[in-house]
Design a protein around this motif. Structure first.
Motif, mmCIF file in Angstrom:
data_model
loop_
_atom_site.group_PDB
_atom_site.id
_atom_site.type_symbol
_atom_site.label_atom_id
_atom_site.label_comp_id
_atom_site.label_asym_id
_atom_site.label_seq_id
_atom_site.Cartn_x
_atom_site.Cartn_y
_atom_site.Cartn_z
ATOM 1 N N TYR A 1 0.779 -1.263 -0.060
ATOM 2 C CA TYR A 1 0.095 -0.007 0.068
ATOM 3 C C TYR A 1 0.972 1.151 0.062
ATOM 4 C CZ TYR A 1 -3.823 -3.282 1.353
ATOM 5 O OH TYR A 1 -4.807 -4.284 1.431
ATOM 6 N N GLN A 2 0.435 2.207 -0.702
ATOM 7 C CA GLN A 2 1.040 3.471 -0.619
ATOM 8 C C GLN A 2 0.006 4.551 0.072
ATOM 9 O OE1 GLN A 2 3.290 5.311 -3.881
ATOM 10 N NE2 GLN A 2 2.108 7.378 -3.645
ATOM 11 N N VAL A 3 0.181 5.147 1.076
ATOM 12 C CA VAL A 3 -0.585 5.802 1.836
ATOM 13 C C VAL A 3 0.101 7.437 1.982
ATOM 14 C CG1 VAL A 3 -1.846 6.560 4.107
ATOM 15 C CG2 VAL A 3 -1.520 4.139 3.268
ATOM 16 N N ASP A 4 -0.368 8.342 1.171
ATOM 17 C CA ASP A 4 0.049 9.839 1.239
ATOM 18 C C ASP A 4 -0.647 10.588 2.171
ATOM 19 O OD1 ASP A 4 1.763 9.052 -1.055
ATOM 20 O OD2 ASP A 4 0.231 9.682 -2.380
ATOM 21 N N ILE A 5 0.172 11.254 3.221
ATOM 22 C CA ILE A 5 -0.227 12.110 4.132
ATOM 23 C C ILE A 5 0.148 13.455 3.580
ATOM 24 C CG2 ILE A 5 -0.270 12.918 6.658
ATOM 25 C CD1 ILE A 5 -1.228 9.822 5.948
ATOM 26 N N VAL A 6 -0.881 14.279 3.433
ATOM 27 C CA VAL A 6 -0.470 15.749 2.749
ATOM 28 C C VAL A 6 -1.052 16.876 3.761
ATOM 29 C CG1 VAL A 6 -1.100 17.383 0.971
ATOM 30 C CG2 VAL A 6 -0.921 14.900 0.324
ATOM 31 N N ASN A 7 -0.077 17.526 4.287
ATOM 32 C CA ASN A 7 -0.380 18.438 5.367
ATOM 33 C C ASN A 7 -1.113 17.773 6.541
ATOM 34 O OD1 ASN A 7 1.022 20.399 3.768
ATOM 35 N ND2 ASN A 7 -0.669 21.045 2.943
ATOM 36 N N GLY A 8 -0.559 16.603 7.095
ATOM 37 C CA GLY A 8 -1.391 16.031 7.927
ATOM 38 C C GLY A 8 -2.311 15.333 7.935
ATOM 39 N N ARG A 9 -3.071 15.236 6.635
ATOM 40 C CA ARG A 9 -4.216 14.572 6.526
ATOM 41 C C ARG A 9 -4.101 13.442 5.454
ATOM 42 N NH1 ARG A 9 -8.778 17.052 8.316
ATOM 43 N NH2 ARG A 9 -10.302 16.071 6.660
ATOM 44 N N SER A 10 -5.046 12.284 5.638
ATOM 45 C CA SER A 10 -4.951 11.225 4.804
ATOM 46 C C SER A 10 -6.223 10.949 4.019
ATOM 47 C CB SER A 10 -4.621 9.920 5.469
ATOM 48 O OG SER A 10 -5.821 9.721 6.410
ATOM 49 N N GLU A 11 -6.443 10.124 3.054
ATOM 50 C CA GLU A 11 -7.843 9.630 2.526
ATOM 51 C C GLU A 11 -8.265 8.528 3.491
ATOM 52 O OE1 GLU A 11 -9.176 8.110 -1.783
ATOM 53 O OE2 GLU A 11 -7.482 7.376 -0.833
ATOM 54 N N ASN A 12 -9.613 8.780 3.676
ATOM 55 C CA ASN A 12 -10.274 7.610 4.331
ATOM 56 C C ASN A 12 -10.305 6.514 3.569
ATOM 57 O OD1 ASN A 12 -10.542 9.418 6.599
ATOM 58 N ND2 ASN A 12 -12.783 9.990 5.997
ATOM 59 N N TYR A 13 -9.798 5.238 3.862
ATOM 60 C CA TYR A 13 -9.609 4.076 3.052
ATOM 61 C C TYR A 13 -9.965 2.679 3.946
ATOM 62 C CZ TYR A 13 -7.671 0.622 -0.032
ATOM 63 O OH TYR A 13 -7.449 -0.428 -0.711
ATOM 64 N N LEU B 1 -4.578 4.439 11.834
ATOM 65 C CA LEU B 1 -4.433 3.192 10.711
ATOM 66 C C LEU B 1 -4.443 2.037 11.504
ATOM 67 C CD1 LEU B 1 -1.630 3.465 8.114
ATOM 68 C CD2 LEU B 1 -2.464 1.443 9.184
ATOM 69 N N THR B 2 -5.440 1.175 11.041
ATOM 70 C CA THR B 2 -5.436 -0.172 11.447
ATOM 71 C C THR B 2 -5.094 -1.315 10.649
ATOM 72 O OG1 THR B 2 -7.374 0.576 13.249
ATOM 73 C CG2 THR B 2 -7.007 -1.821 12.889
ATOM 74 N N VAL B 3 -4.269 -2.031 11.105
ATOM 75 C CA VAL B 3 -4.042 -3.371 10.249
ATOM 76 C C VAL B 3 -4.778 -4.430 10.789
ATOM 77 C CG1 VAL B 3 -2.086 -4.819 9.343
ATOM 78 C CG2 VAL B 3 -1.781 -2.494 9.672
ATOM 79 N N LYS B 4 -5.438 -5.056 10.112
ATOM 80 C CA LYS B 4 -6.340 -6.012 10.635
ATOM 81 C C LYS B 4 -5.687 -7.405 11.028
ATOM 82 C CE LYS B 4 -10.410 -3.992 8.238
ATOM 83 N NZ LYS B 4 -11.363 -3.900 7.364
ATOM 84 N N ALA B 5 -6.444 -8.150 11.567
ATOM 85 C CA ALA B 5 -5.736 -9.696 12.152
ATOM 86 C C ALA B 5 -5.498 -10.355 10.889
ATOM 87 C CB ALA B 5 -6.630 -10.144 13.113
ATOM 88 N N GLU B 6 -4.210 -11.139 11.247
ATOM 89 C CA GLU B 6 -3.705 -11.866 10.100
ATOM 90 C C GLU B 6 -3.146 -11.153 8.966
ATOM 91 O OE1 GLU B 6 -3.605 -14.912 11.452
ATOM 92 O OE2 GLU B 6 -5.055 -14.944 13.012
ATOM 93 N N ALA B 7 -3.595 -10.097 8.805
ATOM 94 C CA ALA B 7 -2.927 -9.412 7.492
ATOM 95 C C ALA B 7 -1.183 -9.567 7.558
ATOM 96 C CB ALA B 7 -3.351 -7.984 7.514
ATOM 97 N N GLN B 8 -0.808 -9.649 6.315
ATOM 98 C CA GLN B 8 0.793 -9.439 5.858
ATOM 99 C C GLN B 8 0.879 -8.609 5.132
ATOM 100 O OE1 GLN B 8 2.808 -13.190 5.749
ATOM 101 N NE2 GLN B 8 1.585 -14.218 7.354
ATOM 102 N N ILE B 9 1.419 -7.329 5.245
ATOM 103 C CA ILE B 9 1.377 -6.288 4.315
ATOM 104 C C ILE B 9 2.670 -5.282 4.459
ATOM 105 C CG2 ILE B 9 -1.344 -6.173 3.992
ATOM 106 C CD1 ILE B 9 -1.279 -3.581 5.677
ATOM 107 N N LYS B 10 2.801 -4.539 3.348
ATOM 108 C CA LYS B 10 3.640 -3.382 3.286
ATOM 109 C C LYS B 10 3.242 -2.226 3.096
ATOM 110 C CE LYS B 10 8.229 -2.296 1.568
ATOM 111 N NZ LYS B 10 9.679 -2.687 0.874
#
Length: 405
Positions: free
Chosen positions: A78-90, A134-143
């Motif tokens: 995943y690529q998560v961009d934080i612009v001026n402290g704010r993110s996209e809800n996803y 930001l929550t990473v859910k149980a059992e997930a294996q991600i970058k």
């Protein structure tokens, strides 16, 4: 603008500004900091940081029309961009991310976190204007590639909350892309549930007109692992203060960092691991290369509670001084209240090993290449868990740094 000007003129722009309790708490902090009797000289949070650099700034923040993006680059990346402290809800089956808002204020947690005499965190509480969950859910294996993009002149006071659920396995690559004349005061809380494994790599490189105050708090439950590696190549001021609490048996925390300073730049570093359960392990290692009239400090702390038997705690600080005019201050500290432990600390600071430099140059290697080889070997252990792209990034930054030596 002065602290009082900023406080009076922007009080309605902060998150939770409509909360009566928090408004009163902010007023208390403001009065404390603004008091002539407030002790600043011996406060660790201000080491290598003139109070005027915190106290006088032009507060500037507003929500931009262009929204940041969270995208899937490839499967489980995943690529998560934080612009001026704010993110996209996803949200999908692996992660959930959203911006914080007023109802997220937790009075009990605020009171608990308000015990530290950290002036930088006081400013974060007074001027808080952004943050995300930001929550990473149980059992997930991600970058996750987490990119902070701060536009010119913005002042970001941010609090972020990461929750890694049971059995998750995550690699986070956090990059700071700051443009010009920005202040970034960022606090991140990491919660590692049972059997979760987190590797957090931080890359800091920006120009001298920017300041970054980065604070993290990791809480590790049973059999969880939190490994953090920070690499600071910035020309601007950086404060890395990182904490970990080992609250479950067989938890593990690794807090490591490397910094490369030149000219009249300065940085401040601190790590603190609290062992609160049996059979836990920790490693705190920071290494620095300093040139010109730069200066740095590193405070490392290990606390072992009375019930935290069979603890293993390790601290190490190393510094290479390339000139006689740079300075590195190291202060390791152990506070142990259990009797069945293995804890150690060490600190070495000095110039480049002249015999090693002579050995390499006598075999036809020029001085800059020889210096690069020595410094690369100095930080080699900290690169062992990185992928090839990040190793190449660090080597390129190291080459650019040594071009100024």
């Amino acid at each position: 603008m002065t602290l009082q000007d900023n406080f009076e003129n922007h009080s309605k722009q902060y998150i939770f500004c409509d909360d009566e309790f928090l408004s009163k708490e902010r007023e208390k902090i403001f009065i404390k900091i603004n008091s002539n009797n407030f002790e600043k000289k011996n406060n660790e949070s201000l080491k290598n940081l003139p109070f005027s650099d915190l106290n006088s700034f032009n507060y500037f923040f507003h929500v931009l029309d262009d929204k940041p993006k969270s995208i899937i680059k490839e499967k489980n990346v995943y690529q998560v961009d934080i612009v001026n402290g704010r993110s996209e809800n996803y949200e999908d089956e692996n992660i959930k991310i959203r911006n914080i808002f007023s109802k997220d204020f937790d009075k009990k947690k605020y009171v608990k976190d308000n015990k530290d005499n950290d002036i930088v965190m006081d400013f974060n509480k007074i001027f808080l204007n952004s943050g995300f969950f930001l929550t990473v859910k149980a059992e997930a294996q991600i970058k996750i590639h987490l990119n902070h993009n701060t536009k010119k002149n913005f002042t970001i006071f941010q609090q972020n909350f990461f929750n890694f659920q049971k059995n998750s396995k995550v690699k986070i690559e956090e990059n700071f892309n700051l443009t010009e004349n920005t202040i970034n005061n960022i606090k991140s809380d990491f919660k590692a549930d049972e059997y979760s494994s987190i590797e957090h790599n931080i890359f800091q490189k920006f120009t001298s007109s920017n300041k970054l105050f980065l604070t993290s708090n990791a809480t590790c439950q049973k059999n969880s692992s939190f490994k953090q590696f920070s690499f600071n190549f910035s020309d601007g001021f950086v404060r890395n203060f990182h904490y970990a609490k080992l609250n479950g048996v067989f938890a593990k925390a690794v807090l490591k960092g490397c910094f490369f300073l030149k000219d009249n730049n300065a940085c401040s570093n601190k790590t603190f691991v609290s062992h609160n359960a049996e059979n836990c392990e920790s490693n705190q290692t920071y290494k620095g290369i300093l040139n010109d009239i730069s200066k740095a400090n590193y405070f490392s702390n290990t606390f072992v509670a009375e019930n935290a038997q069979k603890t293993e705690g390790y601290q190490l600080s190393k510094g290479i001084l390339l000139t006689d005019t740079c300075a590195f201050f190291s202060k390791p500290e152990l506070r142990i209240f259990a009797d069945d432990v293995k804890c150690s600390h060490g600190s070495t600071i000095g110039p480049v090993d002249e015999s090693a430099l002579y050995y390499l140059r006598s075999r036809g290697i020029d001085k800059k290449q020889a210096m690069k080889m020595i410094i690369a070997s100095f930080i080699e252990d900290e690169l062992e868990n990185l992928d090839e792209d990040n190793i190449n990034k660090i080597n390129n930054n190291l080459s650019n740094y040594l071009n100024s030596v």
